[in-house]
Every structure is written in structure tokens, then in C-alpha cells.
Design an enzyme around this catalytic site. Structure first.
Site, PDB file in Angstrom:
ATOM      1  N   GLU A   1       0.777  -1.241   0.000  1.00 19.08           N
ATOM      2  CA  GLU A   1       0.000   0.000   0.000  1.00 19.08           C
ATOM      3  C   GLU A   1       0.807   1.289   0.000  1.00 19.08           C
ATOM      4  O   GLU A   1       0.379   2.281  -0.578  1.00 19.08           O
ATOM      5  CB  GLU A   1      -0.941   0.002   1.214  1.00 19.08           C
ATOM      6  CG  GLU A   1      -2.003  -1.072   1.168  1.00 19.08           C
ATOM      7  CD  GLU A   1      -2.922  -0.943  -0.039  1.00 19.08           C
ATOM      8  OE1 GLU A   1      -3.346   0.187  -0.355  1.00 19.08           O
ATOM      9  OE2 GLU A   1      -3.178  -1.977  -0.693  1.00 19.08           O
TER      10      GLU A   1
ATOM     11  N   SER B   1     -51.918 -25.427  25.999  1.00 16.06           N
ATOM     12  CA  SER B   1     -51.872 -26.397  27.099  1.00 16.06           C
ATOM     13  C   SER B   1     -50.620 -26.274  27.956  1.00 16.06           C
ATOM     14  O   SER B   1     -50.572 -26.846  29.051  1.00 16.06           O
ATOM     15  CB  SER B   1     -51.960 -27.807  26.544  1.00 16.06           C
ATOM     16  OG  SER B   1     -53.189 -27.976  25.888  1.00 16.06           O
TER      17      SER B   1
END
Lengths: 148, 763
Positions: free
Chosen positions: B174, B458
Site C-alpha cells: 500500500e 396447554s
């Protein structure tokens, strides 16, 4: 008929009577729906179990932590004790003695409400142990004193 | 005239200098705010609970291996000599434990050998002292960190930890003159222009690392002169403000390195973990070069996209390093000969995301976002990563299985797909071991475990039966006949799911087979107000009303609240406070906050035991009996739940040691065409199968206040001395034992009983 005469004569040996009584008792309803595991007796936290006592590996590990917690209590380190005892509960949440020592730790930290929670739980779990119930009752008195 | 011109130019220059200085000052402030704050902020880290190992524990070597992998232990080919190393053989793991530093303890690492026998831990030996240990604690796992207003996993690295070959690789790729320029590199720009003109295309950029930082964090991607000027000025200001190593450190931690799923990979730490499963200091030269090569275009050069292109780019970086004399010819040739070897880790951005969201909400009542993301605190949770992983996996598989078997449940839109939730708790401590709030966090962050309200159906019934225990007993007969009730002035007729027409059933059977009619009959006998009062004790946030449909779970509840309420049944009648947070420690590991086990008695131990025992019948021979097909024979209590039109499927199962709730349904209430037994129960079973050490086989202990009596299974009354064909033992509350004898069957002849008894002895 002969049997009846024999019974009324009172000459049946006591041992036979016991056998008969057992037979009568167990003859009425045969199927057993469930078996309740008896609570294993215990000496004291952290101590090796008495010979012949079956201790699950998880319980043995939890007892190690409970013993460590108890040692911290003896060193007047309630915070460290609570850590170990709570850890012990996460391994064996049914150990009444761990709840007792947790109540002790919270007493040391002058927190009657929490001490009371753990004391009551210890009482529930150690209901079959008169010696422990006595200790728990004494602890409950100390908690009540603190609450005043 | 000339004088005026000079004055004019001077004024203009002065204005320009002042404006530039002012703008520079403004940029200084922005940079200060963005980076200085960031650099000195240390995010708080979230940890799982520690793991306890002990001899005799059901625990497979494979499980331990996975655990150690997650903890970052490195496998060695011989006995480990460094902390963090492990050597695995067929029946043992030799581990050099790392230091364990938690608020609870500060234990230096030591070597230990864990031996296995038949999927159990046989022994744990501390090998440097040759002593056997009763207990061993493994470090907590890092789960995530707080950044800004959110938490995520990110591996930050200090420049001191970064190997020189990675620094050189990044610079070669870079900005080779990074340590020579002042943020702006005219030579670099000229070289880039020359290369690009020569090739007739954009081959090289002229931006320095400092400029890239400025561009990435403050500016847009537009290509305008003003943006370029601002980038330049920012780079100069950064160079004035920070030294080179500081700038490089920020760059290495912030730079974009690719994607994992929908989440970005930022920083070399996270990239090293994602691509190679390694930490930055362990990266080899070729791995460093590959990572450095990615920066230019992470998508294009990703080894997962195109291995060959990725290798070419890596080799270019290696050549550039050689050109700068950062590696020797021999190193270059060796590196070029090595192929690309990557290990893609999970695409899951964050572990246990729903659990962490729930925890974050709790933490936010104690700390601000700012403090969480800057004070470097250690946050210890109650989460058991192995339970969490098992819960996530069981839910994933269970839902996929349902969709496979029921094509009508498939939805193309991820937002609309079949959903589920799992909550796993320790009933007596209230520790939340795992929480899964949905199927895929990426597509829906809605946490169904705590944010949704669903009808329990239930699954609510155990509380109806609990409320009835003062008046009735498990042996009491309940009417199972069709009845019409009035609800809000309207007639309402509950129906049994199975269409069972037995006119009356025992309370145990009604719960076991989940009969609706008998349950409503029970609730009416008990009194709906009493039932509502009981639910208040259990601290549901739902405003229950005294309607008959309450008995059938018509009122919506929060899944976590339902799990917690069931905990009281498992835990001798005490309702635990649900805990997800254990400790918060500052950066020096000093405790800032602690949470403790806390509970409240909501029913007696005796009643909790009787209900739990009835619920073991549900598993043994009731609606959840299919659990036995999964090999789960241990004393498990549980209840299925299915709501109208199959909108919700539930299963809540527990032992004294562990409780898990599973819910399955669609967010929009579409039918799933399955029951709790067929949809939720298999998920529960798969979860429990993965956690053998939690299924210890401990049964529910009979507390004080409970007695066993023999009753006739037809009348529910005492069977002693009667010719009842099906007598059975039943648990009763001590103060609510049937006193009457069975009226259906005649008294048994005493002599006959004696003879039968003797016969039985000899048989």
C-alpha cells in the site's frame, strides 16, 4: 376353618404373624407407580462421603466447592464464599447444606432478606436430618435477630 | 498601482493562510474526536461462564476438543510445554492451562491431563505436582465486545503484537515509503501516474496509508478536487498529530478486509481469524502477504472468490517486499512455492446474538453506551457456550426438518419464515444458560424469547392444576363431558384435542393427556379468581382475567416468563430471578457489579413436587411420551402446548438440574399444522441429547408434606381393603389425603387377603 382356629388359639409364632401382616399389607395393591430415591445421608460438606454412600460425580464436585466456600466463611470472606457456594449450587442445586452456608454468608454480610431465603430453602431440603434442622432453626433465630 | 496589487495579493494570501489554518484546526478537531477517542477507548468484553470439569462427568473428548478450540488452545504433536497448548490422544487431553483471571479467582496456568473412559472423564491430574484434582475450571470464552452503540466481535491488535513481516507486507502493498513521507507522497503520485499512463489503465493509486485513513473515515467516495484537497489536508493534520506507528496501528485495526456474511471484516486481527483461524502474531509470511494483498480490493482478491487470483496478488506483494529488501531471495522463493491455505470460520458475525442483545439491555440500565465501549470492562455472563451452541443447532435443525416434512411451511421471504425460540435455565439458580430468540439474527433481530407474546395453550395447564391442589388431588375425578360456558356473554365450548369421550378422568390423566374439558372443569371447581391470583405470584406480566379460557392458555405470555414460572415447579416451589449477568469487573479485574442468586417462594415444595410428578407422567405415558424414542428415559417432567389452528407449538421440559422451553410458530400467526409434541418436542430432545452432563438422572425429591397412598384408579379413593382391580400409588399433600374408601369395589375378604399374601411370598 383350620386356619381360623389356629389364629384364634394365639399359638401362632410372632414371626409368622409379622409375615402375614406384611403379606396383607402388600397384597392389596400390587403395581408401584414410581420409586422415590432416598436422600443420601451426609456427614459434612467437603468431607469424604461415608463408606457405602453413593455420591454422584456432580455431587462430589459440588461438595468440593461447598467445602471451599465454608473455608472462606471461616476466613470471614463472605464474598469469596458466596462465589464458591453459588458455583456449587450450579452443579448440585439440591444440596441443602450449600443453602445453609449461603445463608451464613449473607448473615455475615448483614443481609437478612437473602439469608432468610437460603435458610428456608435449606430447611426444605434437609427436612430428614434432625441435626441439620436444629442448626437451621438456630440460624433462623439469628436471622430473626438481625431483622429486628 | 503595483503597490496596491502587492497589498491585494498579500491580503488574499493572508486570508487564504488564515482560512487554511482555521480549516486545519477544524479538521484537527474532527480527527481528535474520531481517532484519539477511539485509540484510548478500550471496549468492554463479554465472556461466557467458566466451564467446570470433574471426574465422572459425562463428557466426550470431542466436546473438550471443541471447547479448547474455541478457547484458542493450539494443538501440538507432543506434550505441551507452553500455556495455551494442548496435545490430544485417543483417550486423554494433555493441556497446559492458561492463567485464569476472573473476579472470582486468579489462578496461574499449569499442565494437566484429562483422561477419558467411555464418554466420561475418568480423572484429572495436575501433572507438575502429580496430584489428582476433584475439579478443574476452564477459562470463560470471549463472546463479543462493545463498540459504540452495539456489540460485535473484533480482534484489536497493538502495533507491538504485529509481526514485522505483516507490517512490511502491508507497506509493500500500500505505501512502501510510509515511514519516509509526511502524509503526502509526491514521488508516489508521480510513480503511480507514470505506471498508469504506461499501461493505459489505473494500475496503481498514489494515496498514502494516511490518506487512505482520511478517505475511509471522513470522506465520501466521490472523485472531486475538493474532496482530494480535504483528504490531503487531513493526512497532513494526522501526521502532525500522531507518530507513524500510531497511524499504522489505527490503519491495521480499521482497514476493510472483506465480508463475512452481511458483516464487514475490519482490521487485520479479525481478518487473521476469519481467513486463517489464527491470531495476528501467529501469521506466517505468506499469510501476511495474502492479507496485505486483500486491502487493495478485498472482494476481488478474496481466496474464497478466486484462489488463483488471490495467490497472484499475494506473490506480487511478496515480490514487492523482496524489492525493498524486506525479505531475502531465499525467503521469497520458499514463500512463492507455498500454496494458499485458508480456513474459513463461521459466517456468524456474533455469537449468541439474541442472548447478547438481552444482556445488553440489562447492562444499559447500569452503564451508558459510552462507558461500555470505552472503559475496558470485563462482563461475565451465565451463558454456557456449549448449551448455547446446542440450542442454536437444535432449533436450526428442528425447523429445517419441519419445513422438509411439511412443504407448506416453507417461505421464500426470510422475514416470513418459520420461527422458533429456545430458553434454557437452571431452575434453582435462575442462571440463563442459553437463549435463542429466532432462527437467523441476520434477517430478524426480533427476540422471540423475550419480546414476543404468544398463547401458551396447554403449556399453561400445570398452573391450573397447581391452583387446584388445595381442594383436589391428582386422583380426583374430573368431568370430561362436553359443557358450555359463557364468556363475555357468548357461549364457549371447550373441545378435547384427541376427541376422547371418557366421561370422567383423574386429574393426573387429564394433565397427562392434556384434556381440555377436564381442565376447564378443574379451573371452574377451583375458582378462576384463585387461578388469576396464583399467576400473579408467578410474576407474569400478562394481565390475566378470570375467563374459563384462561385454563387453556388463551392469554398470551412472554416465553422467558413462562420458562421462569416452570422453574418454580422444578425448584421446590421457589421462583428464581433470571440471571444472565454474573459480574462486571473494571480493567483491573476489580468487581464493579455482581448479581446473586435470588428467589421467592411462590408455592409450597409439596405442591411443586406433586405437579412435577404429574408432569413426569406426561413424558412417561402422555402427550410427550415420544421423548422416550429419543432415549430420554431419565426423570423428566414436561408439558406440550398447541394453540388454536396450530399457531403455536410448545414444549417445556425439565429435571431438577435443567429446564428448557421451546416455541415454534410463525410471527404472523400462520398455522404450522403441527403440535407441540411433533414440532417443539424433537427440538428439546435434540438439545438435551447434546448435554449429557446436565442429565444426571437425579429425580424429583419428595419433600415434607407429601405422602403416598394407594388408591383405586377408577374412583380415586383409598383402595386399602378393597377389591380394586387397578390400585395405584399416588402422591398427596399431607393435608389433603382422601379419607373415604373406594365405593365402587367391595371390601376384600380378610382371609382371602391373608392367603393371597402368603401365596405372593412363596411365588
Amino acid at each position: 376353618m383350620g386356619s381360623r382356629k389356629f389364629l384364634s388359639s394365639g399359638r401362632l409364632p410372632a414371626a409368622m404373624l409379622t409375615v402375614l401382616w406384611l403379606a396383607v399389607t402388600f397384597s392389596s395393591c400390587a403395581p408401584q407407580q414410581k420409586v422415590i430415591e432416598p436422600e443420601a445421608p451426609r456427614e459434612d460438606a467437603g468431607q469424604p462421603p461415608p463408606a457405602g454412600e453413593s455420591v454422584r460425580p456432580q455431587q462430589a464436585a459440588a461438595r468440593e466447592l461447598t467445602a471451599r466456600g465454608r473455608r472462606q466463611l471461616e476466613l470471614l470472606q463472605p464474598d469469596a464464599a458466596i462465589r464458591d457456594l453459588e458455583r456449587a449450587l450450579s452443579l448440585d442445586p439440591g444440596d441443602g447444606q450449600t443453602y445453609y452456608y449461603l445463608a451464613e454468608a449473607w448473615l455475615m454480610k448483614i443481609d437478612a432478606r437473602r439469608a432468610d431465603e437460603f435458610n428456608r430453602m435449606a430447611e426444605t431440603l434437609l427436612k430428614d436430618d434432625p441435626a441439620w434442622l436444629l442448626r437451621i432453626a438456630r440460624q433462623a433465630d439469628r436471622i430473626a435477630e438481625l431483622e429486628k | 498601482m503595483l503597490k496596491k496589487l502587492i497589498w491585494g495579493i498579500s491580503i488574499l494570501l493572508t486570508v487564504a493562510v488564515v482560512a487554511a489554518a482555521g480549516y486545519g484546526g477544524y479538521l484537527w478537531g474532527r480527527i481528535e474526536k474520531r481517532f484519539s477517542a477511539r485509540r484510548w477507548q478500550v471496549p468492554s468484553t463479554l465472556y461466557s461462564d467458566t466451564t467446570l470439569l470433574y471426574p465422572g462427568q459425562p463428557y466426550r473428548l470431542g466436546l473438550l476438543k471443541r471447547k479448547l478450540d474455541r478457547l484458542g488452545y493450539k494443538q501440538t504433536k507432543s506434550s505441551p510445554v507452553r500455556k495455551g497448548d494442548v496435545h490430544l490422544s485417543h483417550f486423554a487431553a494433555e493441556i497446559y492451562l492458561r492463567d485464569l483471571a476472573t473476579p472470582a479467582q486468579n489462578r496461574p496456568g499449569f499442565p494437566a491431563t484429562i483422561r477419558f473412559e467411555k464418554d466420561r472423564i475418568r480423572s484429572i491430574e495436575r501433572t507438575d505436582q502429580h496430584v489428582f484434582l476433584p475439579l478443574l475450571e476452564l477459562e470463560p470464552e470471549e463472546i463479543g465486545q462493545f463498540y459504540g452503540s452495539r456489540w460485535e466481535r473484533r480482534q484489536l491488535v497493538s502495533i507491538k503484537q504485529v509481526p514485522q513481516h505483516l507490517i512490511h507486507a502491508v507497506l509493500a502493498a500500500e505505501d512502501a515509503r510510509f515511514y519516509e513521507h509526511h502524509g503526502f507522497d509526491p514521488r508516489g503520485i508521480l510513480r503511480a501516474v507514470y505506471i498508469n499512463v504506461r499501461h493505459g489503465s489505473i494500475r496503481q493509486g498514489g494515496s498514502t496509508i494516511t490518506q487512505q485513513l482520511a478517505k475511509n473515515y471522513f470522506l465520501t467516495a466521490e472523485r472531486t478536487f475538493s474532496r482530494k484537497l480535504t483528504e490531503l489536508m487531513m493526512a497532513l493534520v494526522m501526521e502532525l498529530k500522531y507518530d507513524k506507528d500510531e497511524i499504522l496501528e489505527i490503519y491495521l485495526n480499521e482497514i476493510y478486509m472483506g465480508q463475512k456474511g452481511s458483516a464487514a471484516i475490519n482490521g487485520v486481527g479479525e481478518a487473521a481469524r476469519f481467513y486463517f483461524g489464527k491470531s495476528v502474531p501467529d501469521l506466517s509470511l505468506v499469510e501476511a502477504a495474502l492479507l496485505a494483498g486483500l486491502i487493495k480490493s478485498p472482494g476481488r482478491y478474496s481466496p474464497f472468490e478466486d484462489l488463483q487470483r488471490s495467490r497472484q496478488r499475494r506473490d506480487t506483494v511478496l515480490q514487492a517486499m523482496h524489492t525493498r529488501n524486506w525479505i531475502t531471495e531465499r525467503q521469497l522463493q520458499r514463500a512463492l512455492a507455498i500454496g494458499v491455505d485458508v480456513v474459513k470460520t463461521s459466517t456468524q458475525d456474533n455469537r449468541a446474538p439474541y442472548f447478547m442483545d438481552y444482556l445488553s439491555q440489562q447492562l444499559e440500565t447500569l452503564y451508558s453506551h459510552q462507558n461500555l465501549s470505552s472503559l475496558g470492562m470485563s462482563i461475565y455472563t451465565t451463558m454456557d457456550t456449549q448449551v448455547q451452541d446446542a440450542a442454536e443447532q437444535a432449533l436450526q435443525r428442528g425447523l429445517a426438518r419441519l419445513e422438509r416434512d411439511n412443504p407448506s411451511l416453507r417461505r421464500s421471504d426470510p422475514q416470513q419464515q418459520l420461527q422458533g425460540a429456545v430458553v434454557v435455565m437452571q431452575p434453582k439458580t435462575g442462571y440463563l444458560l442459553a437463549m435463542v430468540g429466532g432462527r437467523d439474527y441476520q434477517s430478524s433481530q426480533y427476540n422471540r424469547a423475550v419480546q414476543s407474546r404468544r398463547q401458551p395453550g396447554s403449556a399453561f395447564k400445570p398452573f391450573v392444576y397447581l391452583a387446584a391442589l388445595d381442594q383436589l388431588t391428582p386422583a380426583s375425578r374430573l368431568s370430561n363431558l362436553e359443557k358450555t360456558y359463557t364468556v363475555n356473554g357468548q357461549p364457549w365450548q371447550p373441545q378435547n384435542f384427541s376427541g376422547d369421550f371418557e366421561p370422567d378422568v383423574s386429574m393426573r390423566t387429564a394433565l397427562k393427556l392434556s384434556h381440555n374439558r377436564a381442565t376447564v372443569d378443574l379451573a371452574m371447581q377451583t375458582g378462576l379468581d384463585r387461578l388469576v391470583a396464583l399467576t400473579r405470584n408467578f410474576q407474569f406480566s400478562t394481565p390475566f382475567k378470570a375467563y374459563p379460557s384462561l385454563a387453556l392458555g388463551a392469554f398470551e405470555v412472554v416465553p422467558l416468563e413462562l420458562a421462569r414460572a416452570y422453574c418454580a415447579l422444578a425448584a421446590e416451589g421457589v421462583l428464581p430471578y433470571p440471571l444472565s449477568l454474573r459480574d462486571v469487573a473494571d480493567e483491573n479485574n476489580r468487581v464493579q457489579q455482581r448479581t446473586h442468586i435470588s428467589f421467592e417462594r411462590v408455592t409450597t415444595a409439596a405442591k411443586a413436587f406433586v405437579v412435577s410428578d404429574m408432569l413426569t407422567s406426561v413424558v412417561a405415558e402422555g402427550t410427550a411420551r415420544s421423548l422416550q424414542h429419543w432415549g430420554l428415559y431419565r426423570p423428566v417432567a414436561g408439558k406440550t402446548g398447541t394453540t388454536n389452528d396450530f399457531r403455536d407449538a410448545w414444549f417445556i421440559g425439565y429435571t431438577p438440574d435443567i429446564l428448557a422451553l421451546v416455541w415454534v410458530g410463525f410471527d404472523n400467526g400462520d398455522s404450522i399444522h403441527n403440535t407441540g409434541s411433533s414440532a417443539a418436542l424433537p427440538i428439546w430432545a435434540e438439545l438435551m441429547q447434546a448435554l449429557p452432563w446436565y442429565l444426571t438422572g437425579t429425580g424429583f425429591r419428595q419433600p415434607a408434606g407429601v405422602v403416598v397412598k394407594t388408591v383405586c384408579s377408577e374412583s380415586g379413593l383409598l383402595s386399602e381393603g378393597r377389591k380394586c382391580p387397578f390400585p395405584m400409588q399416588e402422591f398427596f399433600l399431607e393435608n389433603n389425603v382422601p379419607t373415604e374408601s373406594c365405593p365402587i369395589h367391595p371390601r376384600q375378604n380378610r382371609l382371602r387377603r391373608i392367603i393371597d399374601g402368603i401365596k405372593e411370598i412363596f411365588e
